[in-house]
Design a protein around this motif. Structure first.
Motif, PDB file in Angstrom:
ATOM      1  N   GLY A 281       0.833  -1.191   0.000  1.00 51.18           N
ATOM      2  CA  GLY A 281       0.000   0.000   0.000  1.00 51.18           C
ATOM      3  C   GLY A 281       0.860   1.229   0.000  1.00 51.18           C
ATOM      4  O   GLY A 281       1.187   1.776   1.036  1.00 51.18           O
TER       5      GLY A 281
ATOM      6  N   GLY B  13       0.667   4.138  -0.188  1.00 51.63           N
ATOM      7  CA  GLY B  13       0.236   5.419   0.332  1.00 51.63           C
ATOM      8  C   GLY B  13       0.865   5.827   1.638  1.00 51.63           C
ATOM      9  O   GLY B  13       1.054   6.996   1.895  1.00 51.63           O
ATOM     10  N   GLY B  14       1.222   4.879   2.440  1.00 60.32           N
ATOM     11  CA  GLY B  14       1.576   5.239   3.792  1.00 60.32           C
ATOM     12  C   GLY B  14       3.004   5.666   4.010  1.00 60.32           C
ATOM     13  O   GLY B  14       3.316   6.259   5.017  1.00 60.32           O
TER      14      GLY B  14
ATOM     15  N   ASP C  71     -13.694  -1.402   1.156  1.00 60.99           N
ATOM     16  CA  ASP C  71     -12.593  -0.514   0.760  1.00 60.99           C
ATOM     17  C   ASP C  71     -12.382   0.677   1.696  1.00 60.99           C
ATOM     18  O   ASP C  71     -11.247   1.104   1.897  1.00 60.99           O
ATOM     19  CB  ASP C  71     -12.811  -0.016  -0.674  1.00 60.99           C
TER      20      ASP C  71
ATOM     21  N   VAL D  74     -12.539   0.777   4.779  1.00 60.67           N
ATOM     22  CA  VAL D  74     -11.725   0.401   5.944  1.00 60.67           C
ATOM     23  C   VAL D  74     -10.280   0.129   5.539  1.00 60.67           C
ATOM     24  O   VAL D  74      -9.446  -0.179   6.384  1.00 60.67           O
ATOM     25  CB  VAL D  74     -12.300  -0.827   6.680  1.00 60.67           C
ATOM     26  N   ARG D  75     -10.005   0.262   4.261  1.00 65.06           N
ATOM     27  CA  ARG D  75      -8.630   0.084   3.779  1.00 65.06           C
ATOM     28  C   ARG D  75      -8.128   1.366   3.125  1.00 65.06           C
ATOM     29  O   ARG D  75      -7.378   1.338   2.164  1.00 65.06           O
ATOM     30  CB  ARG D  75      -8.567  -1.058   2.756  1.00 65.06           C
ATOM     31  N   THR D  76      -8.621   2.485   3.575  1.00 69.52           N
ATOM     32  CA  THR D  76      -8.256   3.747   2.954  1.00 69.52           C
ATOM     33  C   THR D  76      -7.662   4.700   3.984  1.00 69.52           C
ATOM     34  O   THR D  76      -8.350   5.113   4.919  1.00 69.52           O
ATOM     35  CB  THR D  76      -9.493   4.397   2.301  1.00 69.52           C
ATOM     36  N   ASP D  77      -6.398   5.009   3.834  1.00 64.27           N
ATOM     37  CA  ASP D  77      -5.723   6.029   4.647  1.00 64.27           C
ATOM     38  C   ASP D  77      -5.904   5.839   6.147  1.00 64.27           C
ATOM     39  O   ASP D  77      -6.022   6.814   6.890  1.00 64.27           O
ATOM     40  CB  ASP D  77      -6.208   7.436   4.233  1.00 64.27           C
ATOM     41  N   ARG D  78      -5.863   4.608   6.573  1.00 61.05           N
ATOM     42  CA  ARG D  78      -6.075   4.363   8.007  1.00 61.05           C
ATOM     43  C   ARG D  78      -4.901   4.830   8.856  1.00 61.05           C
ATOM     44  O   ARG D  78      -5.011   4.913  10.073  1.00 61.05           O
ATOM     45  CB  ARG D  78      -6.358   2.877   8.267  1.00 61.05           C
TER      46      ARG D  78
ATOM     47  N   GLY E  39      -7.965   3.844  13.224  1.00 59.49           N
ATOM     48  CA  GLY E  39      -8.797   2.880  13.924  1.00 59.49           C
ATOM     49  C   GLY E  39      -8.804   1.559  13.192  1.00 59.49           C
ATOM     50  O   GLY E  39      -8.072   1.360  12.227  1.00 59.49           O
TER      51      GLY E  39
ATOM     52  N   SER F 293     -12.194   5.720  -3.412  1.00 54.80           N
ATOM     53  CA  SER F 293     -12.017   6.061  -1.999  1.00 54.80           C
ATOM     54  C   SER F 293     -10.716   6.847  -1.808  1.00 54.80           C
ATOM     55  O   SER F 293     -10.634   7.721  -0.956  1.00 54.80           O
ATOM     56  CB  SER F 293     -12.028   4.803  -1.139  1.00 54.80           C
ATOM     57  N   ASP F 294      -9.736   6.552  -2.644  1.00 56.00           N
ATOM     58  CA  ASP F 294      -8.497   7.322  -2.587  1.00 56.00           C
ATOM     59  C   ASP F 294      -8.725   8.773  -3.000  1.00 56.00           C
ATOM     60  O   ASP F 294      -8.080   9.674  -2.477  1.00 56.00           O
ATOM     61  CB  ASP F 294      -7.445   6.706  -3.519  1.00 56.00           C
TER      62      ASP F 294
ATOM     63  N   ARG G 279      -1.061   7.625  -4.394  1.00 52.00           N
ATOM     64  CA  ARG G 279      -0.251   6.650  -3.669  1.00 52.00           C
ATOM     65  C   ARG G 279       1.245   6.939  -3.772  1.00 52.00           C
ATOM     66  O   ARG G 279       2.048   6.186  -3.237  1.00 52.00           O
ATOM     67  CB  ARG G 279      -0.505   5.242  -4.217  1.00 52.00           C
TER      68      ARG G 279
ATOM     69  N   PRO H 290      -4.338  -6.219   9.483  1.00 53.70           N
ATOM     70  CA  PRO H 290      -5.726  -6.080   9.045  1.00 53.70           C
ATOM     71  C   PRO H 290      -5.985  -4.731   8.381  1.00 53.70           C
ATOM     72  O   PRO H 290      -6.872  -4.587   7.549  1.00 53.70           O
ATOM     73  CB  PRO H 290      -6.539  -6.224  10.332  1.00 53.70           C
ATOM     74  N   VAL H 291      -5.210  -3.714   8.777  1.00 55.02           N
ATOM     75  CA  VAL H 291      -5.413  -2.383   8.210  1.00 55.02           C
ATOM     76  C   VAL H 291      -4.307  -2.083   7.213  1.00 55.02           C
ATOM     77  O   VAL H 291      -3.155  -1.895   7.582  1.00 55.02           O
ATOM     78  CB  VAL H 291      -5.410  -1.318   9.334  1.00 55.02           C
ATOM     79  N   HIS H 292      -4.661  -2.115   5.975  1.00 50.81           N
ATOM     80  CA  HIS H 292      -3.676  -1.769   4.950  1.00 50.81           C
ATOM     81  C   HIS H 292      -4.439  -1.174   3.780  1.00 50.81           C
ATOM     82  O   HIS H 292      -5.649  -1.390   3.642  1.00 50.81           O
ATOM     83  CB  HIS H 292      -2.901  -3.007   4.493  1.00 50.81           C
ATOM     84  N   ASP H 293      -3.736  -0.415   2.957  1.00 52.09           N
ATOM     85  CA  ASP H 293      -4.417   0.207   1.815  1.00 52.09           C
ATOM     86  C   ASP H 293      -4.823  -0.849   0.797  1.00 52.09           C
ATOM     87  O   ASP H 293      -4.098  -1.820   0.575  1.00 52.09           O
ATOM     88  CB  ASP H 293      -3.489   1.222   1.139  1.00 52.09           C
ATOM     89  N   LEU H 294      -5.966  -0.647   0.196  1.00 53.56           N
ATOM     90  CA  LEU H 294      -6.370  -1.556  -0.866  1.00 53.56           C
ATOM     91  C   LEU H 294      -5.395  -1.400  -2.035  1.00 53.56           C
ATOM     92  O   LEU H 294      -4.781  -0.348  -2.219  1.00 53.56           O
ATOM     93  CB  LEU H 294      -7.806  -1.261  -1.294  1.00 53.56           C
ATOM     94  N   THR H 295      -5.276  -2.475  -2.779  1.00 49.64           N
ATOM     95  CA  THR H 295      -4.275  -2.472  -3.837  1.00 49.64           C
ATOM     96  C   THR H 295      -4.815  -1.817  -5.102  1.00 49.64           C
ATOM     97  O   THR H 295      -5.888  -2.170  -5.584  1.00 49.64           O
ATOM     98  CB  THR H 295      -3.839  -3.917  -4.155  1.00 49.64           C
TER      99      THR H 295
ATOM    100  N   GLU I 217       1.189  -4.559  -6.459  1.00 55.08           N
ATOM    101  CA  GLU I 217       2.234  -4.346  -5.455  1.00 55.08           C
ATOM    102  C   GLU I 217       3.202  -5.523  -5.541  1.00 55.08           C
ATOM    103  O   GLU I 217       2.856  -6.582  -6.063  1.00 55.08           O
ATOM    104  CB  GLU I 217       1.630  -4.292  -4.042  1.00 55.08           C
TER     105      GLU I 217
END
Lengths: 743, 213
Positions: free
Chosen positions: A2, A4-5, A515, A517-521, A528, A560-561, A641, B33-38, B42
């Protein structure tokens, strides 16, 4: 994973560059400096003390640096006036196996204290104002340019005056001439030769090609770039090669006829031009295009330098004034009659086809060297002038991303972002934006302060009209909120029973829920696990609502991005929805099932690379990579990203100004590819390796320098660039639908 | 890092079945469990040892989003192995297997080793696809089958390593021409240069560097 982080490291890496205009490597180097370089080390250090320091070192391996060459009193001559010369210290610095060149101008105080070589005198400072002088010094500073980024070095030895060199970078951009007041050109080139392959050009004995490429085609292109003509203009006929060089074929050169350096420069460029226009058409046109292209960049500085000499300093300073927001434009037209000789250079220097008056048939670079172009440029309108002003800041070619290269900046930093006060100054008493174009220009160059971003974005995205009043916007917000609530209710009132028979709804909602919950967490705003964050729920609600608002498009990954930064900035559910919807007016084709929007952008990118870097294009062709799929993520979500969150905000507001081009993001792509072109080609990257390489740039891209490169490329490409991008290519929207963006 | 061979893998399957988590569990031995969607693709990589030879797995983790398929298909090219993943708690991800398989067969080389993975087997209480169904599908299509949990790491090592063993076996049997990189196999340093179909027990397979680091 990912991408992005992972941007945190970049801030550290480049932080110093953004804070201070001049990072000086002298501090950690001092103990190693050669003995004759005493002059102003302490002064330089003092001046840059706040910006420099160990934290500015990119890799922390200070010990690896070694200064292998130092020369004092090397100057830039921005004006004809001797008092306007900016003197500084030229250095070659070795780090590991890499060699870098820096040129840092002396500070006034430092030099005065040294009591020697006072180049910028008090008198000048009083006249120009020390601010302007300071700006000039910042503008010309060459912080560190890697030798691997140099294409060639031209050495000029006028019969009178000082020897000077012109360094041309691999991108085709060039630094202004560096005059060696105390000699030392020979030693300079000799030192470089000890660390890199230096080949004297077969076409011009005064040109040394750096790291000459083995590939014969490339080599011929490279050598052509600066020295198309077996230049009779080249001086220094009597000069022997001062040290052994790898000779191809020495071309006899004629003695220089004119004493003034500027004159000789003009001559060189004029010769080049003539040779271009006189060249046979059936010669490989692409080759010529490439040569011309590169050449026009090389000559940019010449135009400006020369323009200054002939008293056009106003234009030049206007360019610098961009730092201070909207600048009243000087009246267009022939009120500043440029010297004909100057134009002889200028016409090359300007992207040749961007002039509105140009005729269709001039669409080849060969034609554009015809004389009529000069006339057109004489009548250059506001746009052209504006561009010229902008060009002042676009010589920079920066490489801060290669593993072993420090952050390099040449030229000015971006102006500070638009703040609250200044934003208010753009509004009339009722809240209308008086000059949207000036606003967009301002944001394009400097961005927006976080505290006003939430307002200004609504304009940029087209949710607010520029000509709306405070009252109208109040009303709009209320009305649109109601509208949003109705849309949202459409899916929120779907009963469980109804949902059982509504597979599309279930599927969409599920996919969105998966998705968001998988965006910029990693961002506190969305932090969270699962959906335990209210903002995650808002993301979901907006996206599901959008998939009902635009049912045909639905929801697709990537949305979502795009939404996440908007919600973060706007921080209001209904307004974020409408801002997102406005953005999607432009970007929806990215998410079409047939991917037509993506394919058309990738195709346009391919054409732009073909225009702006033919060898790279040919390389991609050779390795069957012309589909540019490796840039897919860049384009799909506008580099979301590739940068850390803060920088994404900075980038997007630049892209959304739509100022130089609606497709500035494609020029960003070209800038990035160009920056890594050498590595891509040297390592013979193919689809897999290329894709991996591009992917792994994520988090390691310097935004500011890439923006500058992209700006330079966009200006340079001009209408030829625009012609590469078919109408309707996203984010353009067809004329009849055009909304807020094309005010 | 020296290796005898480098195998290219792709991980495919519907969005949200746990492709990225499988990769992360395999490469980093952790569950996130918390990761950006692909978006797009990747990459991950890890060294493994098979037959005491260091083998590098380069793994492409693709986006599951259907709209991107026209582009993600290009990633199949030159893959030696594929993990085709579904989520045992979501029936539809199992139902879509045929279309993924068709894509893979069409765009990858025919000798690609495909491993069928039923992921999230830790969520047995929400199971929507039985183990038998998975086995059946694998059998019908000539795939190797395994149920895994990226969360507990159950069978994750095995999935990747068994696939590598299959590929290695094919090399040993001379099915792959390792000098042809379109099979998704690169010979590492000292791993024999351009011998068509590396022979059994070929001494040149031995890595030069010794340590597989």
């Amino acid at each position: 994973m990912g991408g992005g982080g992972g941007g945190g490291g970049e801030n550290e890496m480049y932080g110093s560059m953004e804070q201070g205009n001049e990072v000086d490597y002298s501090a950690p180097l001092r103990h190693q400096e050669m003995s004759h370089s005493v002059a102003s080390t302490s002064a330089v250090q003092q001046r840059t003390g706040s910006a420099g320091g160990p934290e500015s070192e990119p890799s922390g391996v200070i010990d690896d640096y070694e200064v292998v060459y130092v020369k004092d009193n090397v100057s830039v001559h921005p004006t004809q006036n001797a008092l306007g010369r900016i003197s500084g210290r030229l250095r070659l610095i070795k780090q590991g196996s890499s060699l870098f060149m820096t040129w840092i101008p002396y500070s006034h105080g430092g030099i005065s204290r040294q009591g020697s070589n006072v180049v910028i005198k008090g008198g000048l400072r009083n006249r120009m104002g020390s601010r302007a002088a300071e700006r000039d010094r910042n503008l010309y500073t060459i912080r560190a340019v890697s030798l691997s980024e140099m294409r060639s070095i031209r050495r000029q030895t006028p019969p009178f005056g000082w020897q000077y060199i012109i360094i041309v970078l691999t991108s085709g951009l060039a630094f202004p001439p560096l005059y060696f007041h105390n000699g030392g050109v020979k030693e300079f080139l000799g030192t470089i030769r000890n660390h890199a392959l230096l080949v004297r050009s077969a076409e011009d004995a005064n040109v040394y090609l750096v790291n000459d490429i083995q590939d014969p085609l490339q080599r011929s292109l490279t050598s052509l770039e600066l020295t198309e003509q077996p230049a009779p203009s080249a001086p220094t006929s009597s000069q022997e090669a001062p040290w052994p060089v790898v000779l191809k074929q020495e071309t006899p050169v004629a003695a220089e006829s004119d004493g003034k350096q500027e004159q000789s420069l003009r001559q060189i460029f004029k010769q080049e031009q003539r040779s271009e226009s006189g060249r046979r058409r059936d010669q490989a046109r692409d080759l010529s295009m490439n040569v011309l292209e590169k050449f026009s960049l090389v000559t940019k500085f010449a135009r400006e330098t020369t323009a200054q000499i002939f008293g056009e300093s106003r234009m030049f300073l206007d360019g610098l004034d961009m730092d201070r927001g909207p600048v009243p434009r000087p009246p267009p037209g022939p009120s500043t009659p440029p010297d004909v000789e100057v134009l002889g250079i200028a016409k090359e220097a300007r992207p040749l086809l961007e002039n509105k008056h140009m005729k269709e048939e001039s669409s080849s670079a060969l034609n554009s060297a015809d004389e009529e172009v000069v006339d057109d440029n004489l009548n250059a309108d506001d746009d052209a002038e504006e561009q010229a002003a902008t060009n002042v800041g676009t010589f920079e070619l920066v490489d801060g991303t290669q593993d072993d290269t420090p952050a390099l900046v040449w030229g000015r930093a971006r102006p500070p972002p638009l703040g609250t006060e200044e934003w208010r100054s753009f509004l009339d008493s009722e809240g209308r934006v008086m000059d949207p174009k000036a606003l967009r220009k301002r944001i394009f160059h400097g961005g927006i302060e976080p505290e006003v971003r939430h307002v200004v974005w609504k304009f940029l995205l087209g949710y607010f009209r520029f000509d709306s009043t405070y009252a109208e916007r109040e009303y709009l917000i209320a009305k649109k909120k109601e509208e949003y609530e109705i849309l949202k209710a459409q899916w929120q009132t779907v009963s469980p029973e109804q949902a059982k028979r509504f597979a599309k709804y279930r599927e969409r909602k599920h996919r969105v829920e998966k998705d968001v919950v998988r965006t910029d967490r990693t961002l506190p705003y969305y932090a969270g696990e699962g959906d335990d964050n209210a903002n995650i729920t808002v993301l979901r609600d907006i996206l599901v609502t959008y998939s009902f608002y635009n049912f045909d498009l639905g929801y697709c990954q990537g949305m979502s991005d795009l939404l996440s930064p908007i919600l973060y900035v706007v921080d209001s559910e209904s307004e974020a929805f409408w801002c997102f919807a406005a953005l999607m007016e432009h970007l929806a084709p990215n998410f079409h099932r047939d991917q037509n929007g993506m394919h058309s952008q990738l195709l346009a990118l391919s054409k732009l690379v073909q225009l702006l870097d033919r060898p790279l294009h040919d390389y991609f062709k050779q390795v069957d990579c012309l589909n540019y799929f490796f840039c897919f993520r860049w384009i799909l979500i506008q580099f979301k990203r590739e940068f850390d969150f803060e920088n994404v905000l900075k980038l997007w507001e630049v892209l959304w100004t739509n100022y130089l081009s609606e497709h500035f993001h494609l020029y960003m792509c070209v800038a990035l590819l160009k920056r890594h072109r050498r590595r891509i080609m040297d390592e013979q990257m193919e689809f897999d390796t290329l894709l991996k390489f591009i992917n792994e740039l994520s988090g390691h891209i310097n935004l500011e320098s890439t923006l500058r490169d992209a700006e330079a490329l966009c200006l340079h490409a001009g209408e030829r660039g625009a012609a590469c991008i078919p109408p309707g290519t996203p984010p353009s929207i067809p004329e009849e639908e055009a909304g807020g963006w094309s005010d | 890092m020296s290796y005898a061979y480098l195998f290219k893998y792709i991980i495919i399957g519907d969005t949200g079945v746990g492709k990225s988590c499988l990769l992360l569990q395999f490469t980093d031995k952790r569950f996130q469990p918390v990761h950006d969607l692909t978006i797009g693709v990747e990459f991950g990589a890890r060294m493994i040892t098979i037959d005491s030879k260091p083998i590098k797995l380069q793994i492409w983790d693709t986006a599951g989003q259907e709209s991107f398929r026209s582009i993600t298909r290009s990633y199949y090219r030159g893959a030696a192995g594929a993990l085709l993943v579904y989520d045992i708690t979501r029936r539809e991800t199992f139902n879509h297997l045929a279309s993924w398989l068709e894509d893979a067969r069409q765009h990858a080389n025919s000798n690609m080793t495909i491993m069928l993975i039923g992921n999230k087997c830790d969520l047995a209480h929400r199971r929507a696809v039985s183990t038998e169904e998975g086995e059946q599908f694998a059998k019908e299509n000539g795939l190797v089958f395994m149920e895994t949990s990226a969360k507990t790491a159950h069978n994750v090592e095995e999935a990747f390593i068994n696939t590598a063993s299959k590929i290695y076996q094919k090399i040993e049997e001379g099915i792959f021409d390792v000098s042809n990189e379109s099979y998704g196999i690169k010979v590492g340093y000292g791993g024999g240069s351009g011998t068509a179909g590396a022979g059994r027990g070929d001494a040149s397979l031995a890595p030069k560097g010794g340590c597989c680091g």
